[in-house]
Design an enzyme around this catalytic site. Sequence first.
Site, PDB file in Angstrom:
ATOM      1  N   ARG A 267       9.552   8.791  26.266  1.00 42.07           N
ATOM      2  CA  ARG A 267      10.300   7.402  26.055  1.00 42.07           C
ATOM      3  C   ARG A 267      11.150   7.812  24.791  1.00 42.07           C
ATOM      4  NH1 ARG A 267       5.050   3.687  27.045  1.00 42.07           N
ATOM      5  NH2 ARG A 267       4.910   4.138  29.056  1.00 42.07           N
ATOM      6  N   ARG A 282       2.834   8.282  18.543  1.00 41.88           N
ATOM      7  CA  ARG A 282       4.224   7.914  19.283  1.00 41.88           C
ATOM      8  C   ARG A 282       4.950   8.868  19.317  1.00 41.88           C
ATOM      9  NH1 ARG A 282       5.909   2.668  19.736  1.00 41.88           N
ATOM     10  NH2 ARG A 282       4.105   1.809  18.249  1.00 41.88           N
ATOM     11  N   GLU A 354      -3.740   0.937  20.419  1.00 39.24           N
ATOM     12  CA  GLU A 354      -3.627   0.770  21.927  1.00 39.24           C
ATOM     13  C   GLU A 354      -3.914   1.889  22.901  1.00 39.24           C
ATOM     14  OE1 GLU A 354       0.101  -1.066  23.165  1.00 39.24           O
ATOM     15  OE2 GLU A 354      -0.116  -0.007  25.285  1.00 39.24           O
ATOM     16  N   SER A 357      -2.966   0.087  28.660  1.00 38.28           N
ATOM     17  CA  SER A 357      -2.271  -1.332  29.038  1.00 38.28           C
ATOM     18  C   SER A 357      -2.418  -1.717  30.474  1.00 38.28           C
ATOM     19  CB  SER A 357      -0.881  -1.478  28.437  1.00 38.28           C
ATOM     20  OG  SER A 357      -0.468  -2.719  28.453  1.00 38.28           O
ATOM     21  N   ARG A 396      -3.510   9.767  22.842  1.00 40.22           N
ATOM     22  CA  ARG A 396      -4.153   8.830  21.717  1.00 40.22           C
ATOM     23  C   ARG A 396      -5.712   9.089  21.718  1.00 40.22           C
ATOM     24  NH1 ARG A 396      -0.552   3.288  21.808  1.00 40.22           N
ATOM     25  NH2 ARG A 396       1.278   4.469  20.855  1.00 40.22           N
TER      26      ARG A 396
END
Length: 427
Positions: A267, A282, A354, A357, A396
């Site tokens: 990403r 991230r 998070e 999801s 994560r």
Amino acid sequence: MLELKLIRENPTKVQELLNRRSAEGYDIQPLLELDRKTRELETNRSQLSARSNEIGKAIGQKMRSGGDPKSAEITALKESGNQLKTQLAELEPQEKDLKAQINQLLLQFPNLPSESTPVGKYEAENVEIRRWGDEYITQEEKILPHWEIGEQLGIIEFKRAVKIAQSRFVNLIGAGAALERALINFMLDSQIEAGYTEVMPPVLVNTESLTGTGQLPKFAEESFKCGDDDLWLTPTAEVPLVNLYRGEILESTELPIHHCAYTPCFRREAGSYGKDTRGLIRLHQFSKVELVKLVHPDTSEAEHQALVQNAEAILQALKLPYRVIELCTGDLGFGAAKCYDIEVWLPSAKTYREISSCSNCDAFQARRADIRFKETGKKGTQYVHTLNGSGLAIGRTMAAILENYQLPNGTVKIPEVLQPYLKREAL
RNA sequence: GGAGAGAUGGCCGAGUGGUCGAAGGCGCAGCACUGGAAAUGCUGUAACGGGGUAACUCGUUCGAGGGUUCGAAUCCCUCUCUCUCCGCCA
């Protein structure tokens, strides 16, 4: 993609549901206007086509029964055929253009939130559904952030990754790499046990695939594109997994389809320059085990709940404290009608982050990707419902382990379920 | 990269420029036969869009896009993909 017929027949309702996402920004009026024009044009054009077809048939009949192609009768028919053709040559491109415009517009609209999705504007209005593992929250005050303990242990290394690529990339070294691999294997094994079929899909995907799941056309700046080819680095395995069945008509007996996949994800993280600049939270490239379901519409709600539980089960097995929140209408992703986020406890920041999801996209993606099913014996087809969720994001999870399992002496315990994979008890 | 072959309904597979949306088969559904089933026989069975309460009706679709023609699955051009052989390669 929203269904045009639904918009046409329930414009007020659709507009109201879109407004729940954001007060402005989604106006269906231009769409309705284009639709009205198109149908008018289509009626006209198809009448002309019908006449043209009749003339063609008439000539065919005369020819087969031995008519002279040069006869006055046939010449006259040809002439009127030519006239129709001139008119059609005018209308056809117009109709095509209008339909393309409608399609372009339609692709820009996000999914409608489900009726059960809590209405709200911002992240702050998300609703906490449940918490798990409070008893595992460490009482230790001095917890090093995962990137510090990771570098201290020599298993996470950022500087040289920047040299190789750029910022927001990481090298995992030694036990760090092994831990990543262990997490992937553990998660895949668990999800396979839960009934998912593993897939190793391509991680370069074409434009059509990204359009099918909704990343394109709106979010092009979020993905890495390969300049010379019509290929992009996949931002999530959801893209290849949902697109596995693009353009297909499945038998209802093939449903539900449950797939899981480990892939790297890429990403660009455009627009998040200041955020989470340190650590594994991230990155431009990260590992993830993804869960994707294609299901019959009648079962999609139950399948959604089950999918969330499959993701939660990983955190429970790892004994990592977490909470489940339901996103409000304003925070919902583009393709989702309903979405639960799972957030893991990060003690260094004393906050939940998070880690998964889980979205129900109902028929939104299926309409874009044209994935239908046929009920045996019944006429016609229906769109499947697609669901996806992380099960889980690997980086994560590693961050959460490095922090939640940290001991005051600067070592990190390995969660029991991972010990067989890593063949060690501590880092 | 070079040479050749191909792409047709849920699947397989035929198709001389003219009632071809497309034979035949498989699958599926209904009926018959049966105590029930298998086997067999008969019948039906594409998707999408427009109009209509409906029966129905009109249009579009044979990999995609253009072209020729009154008319294209069929002829011409471009592109994409698949397969076979050769070369290169982890």
